[in-house]
Design a protein around this motif. Structure first.
Motif, PDB file in Angstrom:
ATOM      1  N   ASP A   1       0.824  -1.213   0.000  1.00  0.00           N
ATOM      2  CA  ASP A   1       0.000   0.000   0.000  1.00  0.00           C
ATOM      3  C   ASP A   1       0.858   1.263   0.000  1.00  0.00           C
ATOM      4  N   THR A   2       1.940   1.242   0.764  1.00  0.00           N
ATOM      5  CA  THR A   2       2.842   2.397   0.817  1.00  0.00           C
ATOM      6  C   THR A   2       3.457   2.673  -0.550  1.00  0.00           C
TER       7      THR A   2
ATOM      8  N   ARG B   1       2.932   5.805  -3.099  1.00  0.00           N
ATOM      9  CA  ARG B   1       4.067   6.567  -3.647  1.00  0.00           C
ATOM     10  C   ARG B   1       3.897   6.724  -5.157  1.00  0.00           C
ATOM     11  N   ARG B   2       3.544   5.637  -5.822  1.00  0.00           N
ATOM     12  CA  ARG B   2       3.335   5.705  -7.273  1.00  0.00           C
ATOM     13  C   ARG B   2       2.168   6.631  -7.586  1.00  0.00           C
TER      14      ARG B   2
ATOM     15  N   ARG C   1      -6.591   5.522 -10.717  1.00  0.00           N
ATOM     16  CA  ARG C   1      -6.120   5.980  -9.398  1.00  0.00           C
ATOM     17  C   ARG C   1      -7.274   6.014  -8.402  1.00  0.00           C
ATOM     18  N   THR C   2      -8.443   6.464  -8.854  1.00  0.00           N
ATOM     19  CA  THR C   2      -9.626   6.495  -7.990  1.00  0.00           C
ATOM     20  C   THR C   2     -10.027   5.084  -7.583  1.00  0.00           C
ATOM     21  N   GLN C   3     -10.002   4.170  -8.539  1.00  0.00           N
ATOM     22  CA  GLN C   3     -10.335   2.774  -8.262  1.00  0.00           C
ATOM     23  C   GLN C   3      -9.350   2.180  -7.250  1.00  0.00           C
ATOM     24  N   LEU C   4      -8.076   2.478  -7.390  1.00  0.00           N
ATOM     25  CA  LEU C   4      -7.059   1.967  -6.469  1.00  0.00           C
ATOM     26  C   LEU C   4      -7.264   2.542  -5.070  1.00  0.00           C
ATOM     27  N   ALA C   5      -7.582   3.811  -4.992  1.00  0.00           N
ATOM     28  CA  ALA C   5      -7.803   4.443  -3.691  1.00  0.00           C
ATOM     29  C   ALA C   5      -9.030   3.872  -2.994  1.00  0.00           C
TER      30      ALA C   5
ATOM     31  N   ALA D   1       7.740  -5.566  -2.952  1.00  0.00           N
ATOM     32  CA  ALA D   1       6.734  -5.616  -1.883  1.00  0.00           C
ATOM     33  C   ALA D   1       5.708  -6.713  -2.157  1.00  0.00           C
ATOM     34  N   ARG D   2       5.335  -6.894  -3.417  1.00  0.00           N
ATOM     35  CA  ARG D   2       4.401  -7.977  -3.762  1.00  0.00           C
ATOM     36  C   ARG D   2       5.024  -9.340  -3.482  1.00  0.00           C
ATOM     37  N   GLN D   3       6.300  -9.494  -3.836  1.00  0.00           N
ATOM     38  CA  GLN D   3       6.983 -10.763  -3.564  1.00  0.00           C
ATOM     39  C   GLN D   3       7.036 -11.031  -2.059  1.00  0.00           C
ATOM     40  N   ASP D   4       7.374 -10.015  -1.292  1.00  0.00           N
ATOM     41  CA  ASP D   4       7.422 -10.164   0.164  1.00  0.00           C
ATOM     42  C   ASP D   4       6.052 -10.528   0.722  1.00  0.00           C
TER      43      ASP D   4
END
Length: 189
Positions: free
Chosen positions: A44-45, A49-50, A79-83, A138-141
């Motif tokens: 999410d962080t 940032r992106r 971006r709205t959908q992601l938020a 981050a996705r891999q982690d």
């Protein structure tokens, strides 16, 4: 009487051992669940940032390619959908839409050589590339933490503790559709 006390002590000792072992299993599941939550927060962080970089990139490109309004609308919608995403599946879908829109934006940039040489655009592109790499890590982690958690959760006797205390399985952050296809790169344009 003495043998009754020995039996009682033996039963109490056995119950205490079972409780301590159960507490250990419970605590390991809590730790793994927290690892998953932390890894999710890291995704999410990086997505935030992106998302924060994109308006600057869009503004820079708009100055050169103002007629490409459709792509700017698609980026804003993604971006709205992601938020507004409320779970991993919605977030993955929104992320795919945003990544797709960004890819189209970068294709548009190819038609504007002056834009590619603009220092602000180059700096933003480098920051965006770095952020995309951070998102991938981050996705891999996250997926590693989810796999570890889900595996531990399913093992015996953890599965009993997980069932008693409602430790639900977690979903992996999956690649976007078409990610397995090799992109076409053409330097002859």
């Amino acid at each position: 009487m003495k043998s009754g006390i020995k039996w009682l002590i033996g039963i109490v000792a056995l119950v205490l051992i079972i409780i301590f072992v159960g507490v250990g299993f419970y605590n390991s599941l809590v730790t793994l669940e927290q690892d998953v939550d932390t890894a999710k927060a890291n995704i999410d962080t990086q997505l935030q940032r992106r998302s924060d970089l994109i308006p600057n990139l869009v503004n820079t490109v708009q100055g050169y390619a103002s007629q490409e309004k459709e792509i700017f609308t698609q980026i804003a919608d993604a971006r709205t959908q992601l938020a507004g995403a409320t779970n991993v599946a919605e977030e993955a879908t929104a992320d795919r839409a945003l990544s797709s829109a960004l890819s189209r934006l970068l294709l548009i940039v190819e038609n504007y050589p002056d834009l590619k040489s603009n220092q602000n655009f180059r700096d933003l592109s480098v920051q965006l590339e770095g952020t995309e790499n951070r998102i991938a890590i981050a996705r891999q982690d996250y997926n590693t933490a989810v796999t570890r958690y889900n595996t531990t959760r399913r093992r015996f006797p953890n599965n009993i503790i997980a069932g008693l205390f409602n430790f639900e399985p977690r979903t992996l952050f999956e690649a976007s559709s078409g990610a397995q296809e090799v992109p076409t790169v053409d330097f002859n344009r």
